[in-house]
Write a protein that holds these residues in place. Sequence first.
Motif, PDB file in Angstrom:
ATOM      1  N   CYS A 129       0.705  -1.702   0.406  1.00 22.57           N
ATOM      2  CA  CYS A 129       0.306   0.129   0.183  1.00 22.57           C
ATOM      3  C   CYS A 129       0.833   1.094   0.253  1.00 22.57           C
ATOM      4  O   CYS A 129       1.293   1.319   0.673  1.00 22.57           O
ATOM      5  CB  CYS A 129      -0.727   0.127   1.627  1.00 22.57           C
ATOM      6  SG  CYS A 129      -1.935   1.546   1.388  1.00 22.57           S
ATOM      7  N   CYS A 154       0.025   3.153   3.464  1.00 24.78           N
ATOM      8  CA  CYS A 154       0.455   3.034   5.760  1.00 24.78           C
ATOM      9  C   CYS A 154       1.960   1.978   5.064  1.00 24.78           C
ATOM     10  O   CYS A 154       1.744   1.166   5.877  1.00 24.78           O
ATOM     11  CB  CYS A 154      -0.017   2.747   5.452  1.00 24.78           C
ATOM     12  SG  CYS A 154      -0.899   0.975   5.074  1.00 24.78           S
ATOM     13  N   CYS A 171      -5.422  -0.339   6.101  1.00 28.44           N
ATOM     14  CA  CYS A 171      -5.744   1.316   6.034  1.00 28.44           C
ATOM     15  C   CYS A 171      -7.222   2.014   5.717  1.00 28.44           C
ATOM     16  O   CYS A 171      -7.740   3.446   6.229  1.00 28.44           O
ATOM     17  CB  CYS A 171      -4.476   2.156   5.794  1.00 28.44           C
ATOM     18  SG  CYS A 171      -4.633   2.704   4.078  1.00 28.44           S
TER      19      CYS A 171
HETATM   20 ZN   LIG Z   1      -2.742   0.982   3.758  1.00 27.97          ZN
END
Ligand SMILES: [Zn+2]
Length: 165
Positions: free
Chosen positions: A11, A14, A39
């Motif tokens: 990601c 995050c 997240c």
């Molecule tokens: Zn994330």
Amino acid sequence: MKQIGDKLVTCPCCSSNACYESEFTTQEGPIKTWLCMTCGFTSNTTMTLDSEGLKQTLELTADLIKDLKQDHDNLAWFPTAITMPDKGMIFPEPIKNTKDWRWTVVKAIPIPAEEQEKFPDPTNPGTFYKNKMDMKNLKRFDKLCFMDAAEELGMFDRNLIENAN
Ligand SMILES: [Zn+2]
């Protein structure tokens, strides 16, 4: 729209490795979508920063979600908001201010048969909702615990996601 594949990627919001990438074919060409299970941020390949689609999304989006927008690789990412009439809702909610927010989960509860006539379904005239959102019983989850929030609603089978990792 036809799904042609999915996998877990890192990601950009995050840095967790639980970002669910799905690839679809559409009449306009291939699209990739992302939803991070850590997240809860989401994006897709049409959300480029200068796009008309992003402009329209921003017009329809709640201020909190707009304020939390992140830009990565020329794409806009937002916290997701999910409504499933049979199961419930997940949405980001500010606690004290925009920076201090939580995932809020509201579950759908059955409407007793004798009360259903008070809840007409505007999209299907003559029919009535069988469930309503139980706003009195909110559950809140930390920003990086989107998976727990999703699991609370029964949206995902956690084992499937963790085994794929
Ligand atoms: Zn994330």
